[in-house]
Scaffold this active site. Sequence first.
Site, PDB file in Angstrom:
ATOM      1  N   ASN A  67       0.850  -1.186   0.000  1.00 53.12           N
ATOM      2  CA  ASN A  67       0.000   0.000   0.000  1.00 53.12           C
ATOM      3  C   ASN A  67       0.885   1.234   0.000  1.00 53.12           C
ATOM      4  O   ASN A  67       1.963   1.263   0.593  1.00 53.12           O
ATOM      5  CB  ASN A  67      -0.895   0.029   1.241  1.00 53.12           C
ATOM      6  CG  ASN A  67      -1.743   1.303   1.305  1.00 53.12           C
ATOM      7  OD1 ASN A  67      -2.669   1.480   0.519  1.00 53.12           O
ATOM      8  ND2 ASN A  67      -1.416   2.196   2.230  1.00 53.12           N
TER       9      ASN A  67
ATOM     10  N   ARG B 203       0.345  13.007   6.148  1.00 57.12           N
ATOM     11  CA  ARG B 203       1.262  14.043   6.611  1.00 57.12           C
ATOM     12  C   ARG B 203       2.130  13.513   7.749  1.00 57.12           C
ATOM     13  O   ARG B 203       1.728  12.623   8.504  1.00 57.12           O
ATOM     14  CB  ARG B 203       0.476  15.252   7.076  1.00 57.12           C
ATOM     15  CG  ARG B 203      -0.209  15.003   8.424  1.00 57.12           C
ATOM     16  CD  ARG B 203      -1.075  16.155   8.828  1.00 57.12           C
ATOM     17  NE  ARG B 203      -1.493  16.047  10.210  1.00 57.12           N
ATOM     18  CZ  ARG B 203      -2.727  16.298  10.626  1.00 57.12           C
ATOM     19  NH1 ARG B 203      -3.665  16.640   9.766  1.00 57.12           N
ATOM     20  NH2 ARG B 203      -3.026  16.216  11.908  1.00 57.12           N
TER      21      ARG B 203
ATOM     22  N   TRP C 211      -1.799   8.164  10.543  1.00 57.66           N
ATOM     23  CA  TRP C 211      -2.667   7.114  10.029  1.00 57.66           C
ATOM     24  C   TRP C 211      -4.028   7.243  10.705  1.00 57.66           C
ATOM     25  O   TRP C 211      -4.192   6.897  11.881  1.00 57.66           O
ATOM     26  CB  TRP C 211      -2.064   5.742  10.328  1.00 57.66           C
ATOM     27  CG  TRP C 211      -0.996   5.336   9.360  1.00 57.66           C
ATOM     28  CD1 TRP C 211      -0.880   5.692   8.062  1.00 57.66           C
ATOM     29  CD2 TRP C 211       0.127   4.485   9.646  1.00 57.66           C
ATOM     30  NE1 TRP C 211       0.233   5.123   7.492  1.00 57.66           N
ATOM     31  CE2 TRP C 211       0.870   4.370   8.433  1.00 57.66           C
ATOM     32  CE3 TRP C 211       0.574   3.803  10.769  1.00 57.66           C
ATOM     33  CZ2 TRP C 211       2.032   3.601   8.331  1.00 57.66           C
ATOM     34  CZ3 TRP C 211       1.720   3.036  10.677  1.00 57.66           C
ATOM     35  CH2 TRP C 211       2.433   2.939   9.469  1.00 57.66           C
TER      36      TRP C 211
ATOM     37  N   GLU D  29      -1.119   1.395  -5.765  1.00 56.89           N
ATOM     38  CA  GLU D  29      -0.703   2.681  -6.307  1.00 56.89           C
ATOM     39  C   GLU D  29       0.390   2.549  -7.355  1.00 56.89           C
ATOM     40  O   GLU D  29       0.431   3.301  -8.332  1.00 56.89           O
ATOM     41  CB  GLU D  29      -0.255   3.586  -5.157  1.00 56.89           C
ATOM     42  CG  GLU D  29      -1.378   4.023  -4.231  1.00 56.89           C
ATOM     43  CD  GLU D  29      -1.869   2.930  -3.278  1.00 56.89           C
ATOM     44  OE1 GLU D  29      -2.956   3.072  -2.710  1.00 56.89           O
ATOM     45  OE2 GLU D  29      -1.143   1.916  -3.108  1.00 56.89           O
TER      46      GLU D  29
ATOM     47  N   ASP E 209      -5.024  22.203   7.928  1.00 56.85           N
ATOM     48  CA  ASP E 209      -5.358  21.071   7.063  1.00 56.85           C
ATOM     49  C   ASP E 209      -6.097  21.490   5.803  1.00 56.85           C
ATOM     50  O   ASP E 209      -6.420  22.662   5.597  1.00 56.85           O
ATOM     51  CB  ASP E 209      -6.200  20.058   7.846  1.00 56.85           C
ATOM     52  CG  ASP E 209      -5.749  18.635   7.616  1.00 56.85           C
ATOM     53  OD1 ASP E 209      -5.468  18.271   6.464  1.00 56.85           O
ATOM     54  OD2 ASP E 209      -5.659  17.884   8.601  1.00 56.85           O
TER      55      ASP E 209
END
Length: 616
Positions: A169, A174, A187, A235, A285
């Site tokens: 994965n 961040r 996470w 990915e 954020d």
Amino acid sequence: MAFPDIQSFVRLLEDRGELVRVSTPVSRELEITEIADRLVKAGGPAVLFENVRGSEFPLAIGLLGTRERVALSLGVSDLDDLAAKVRHLIDLKGSGGLMGMLGNLPKLRDAMNLPPRRVKAAPVQEVVWRGDEVDLGKLPILKCWPLDGGPFVTLPLVITNDPETGERNMGMYRMQVMSKNTTGMHWQRHKTGTRHLEKAKKKGQRLEVAVAIGGDPALIYAATAPLPPIPGLNEFALAGYLRGERYPVVKGVTVDLEVPANAEFILEGYVDPDEPWVEEGPFGDHTGFYTLPDQYPLFHVTAVTMRKNPVYPATIVGRPPMEDAYLIEASERLFLPAAQMILPEIVDYHMPPAGVAHNLVVVSIKKEFPGQAYKVANGLFGLGQMMFAKVIVVVDEGVKVNDMDAVWKEVTQKAVPGRDTLTGRGPTDVLDHSSRGWGYGGKLIIDATTKRPEEIGSPKSSRDEQAQDTALDIFLPSAETDLPAFEGVLAQRQTDDGYWIVVLNKRRAGQSRELAEAFARHPAADGVRHLLICDEETDVNDLNDVWWTILNNIDPERDVWTVPDAGGGLLAWDGARKLHSEGFVREWPPKIVMDRAVRERVDALWHVYGLPEQGR
């Protein structure tokens, strides 16, 4: 088109006049953020800062800061081409005998490009720091916003393997720098990295982690993409498909993980699931608000590998629009065909920047039967990360989903509050500060499609669709009204399509509902379908600011309601801040605002930097 690495993309942007170099010394604390924020909001160029104070490495930012640059990075002329590319791949023919099967061969060759390709040597391992050599302070890691808890790696590609299945994965989480060789690992509850850490804990082992900084743009995008949980689809595979060739990877020097061979930096290390978590944050954020401090795992860096002359790529998030809005748009286009396979009546969908991805989804459908809008909206709530959606607006197929003026007009014209609105509950993004609980809150469906007879029923009354041009003197002191001013109202504005915007400085419980009831009784409310109550920092003349505030600050089940006895229906949206006296137990976060001193310094140095007037 496959870019060998991020530096080749930088050179292409410079050749096209879409990147400027800044050789003047610049601070990684707030100053770069202020410059980059102005440029991305103005559609300006990317920047390569060649002289970042305290670091020998140059920093590139804003590389994907326009729709056109994202399309260029993914090898298409326009982001809409991504949908056609995916539709071509998934539309495999299963009939027609031998000739039908042969027709699939070009598509299957495309699919064969998906698995990554292992190489023995890689540019990203030309320089290696181990042990005491590791010092994250040497990298030009940004402190983005004034209240941030420290510097954050903002464009990390975090790689883990499932401890049970070995499935890889990559995600973008961040990372706050805690020391020269540790960072936080953000996470969240629903992220794959969290599941990998939980499995490692059950097996009584550390979880190896590698963090790539750089790579090529297709990989950076892929790390943000909401991939469905399909075995073999990860990915690296998505990046390989977008590149048209298998992605090069190399084994890490201190971890048994495959990392992108063409990255600029790799941070290798581990997370110990038995170690106490650390306080991470605050962080300005992508919601445009600060995420408040919370507990997250600690990442230990055992080695840093890099190119001989690396460039540190970064991004910033904050009040929209930001660079991430264009990555979100790429995901919209990429996953439209998959959504249409499951919900074939979908014509298009859009997640506007004001909704910061999950807060608002507009979907157009080809409507064929009553209730179809709710069928589609509920179906979307069940699709992967779309479960985090807060408000879904469904419109007819002829409406452009990215034309928000048209969408909100459809809502006032075709959605009767109470009759054509439906609230519920479900999972929410853990960054949603207004939800009733952490990761759990309300949902709102608005059916703004043309109604079938079965959907209309017998409304109690009708209301003039044209809003009256009457000043709302009830709320502000005026000699022209016989009603008193309403407490806490600072500003107001009526639109010509059925919305009344009010800025409320809320000080006590029940104030918003009292305001809505008083408004509903006033003649000025005739023709208004939506009362938008905003916080005291909202600009009533900026509809993007209004909707960004409203969508961030509501839990729809609690804060959106039909006002009783309001003619043909009035929907009140309480987007003011929530108070402890109202039963809201969490701390309310501040909106992101840059320090005035930083803004003034950037103003004074803009021409010294050599930056264009665009964004000044």
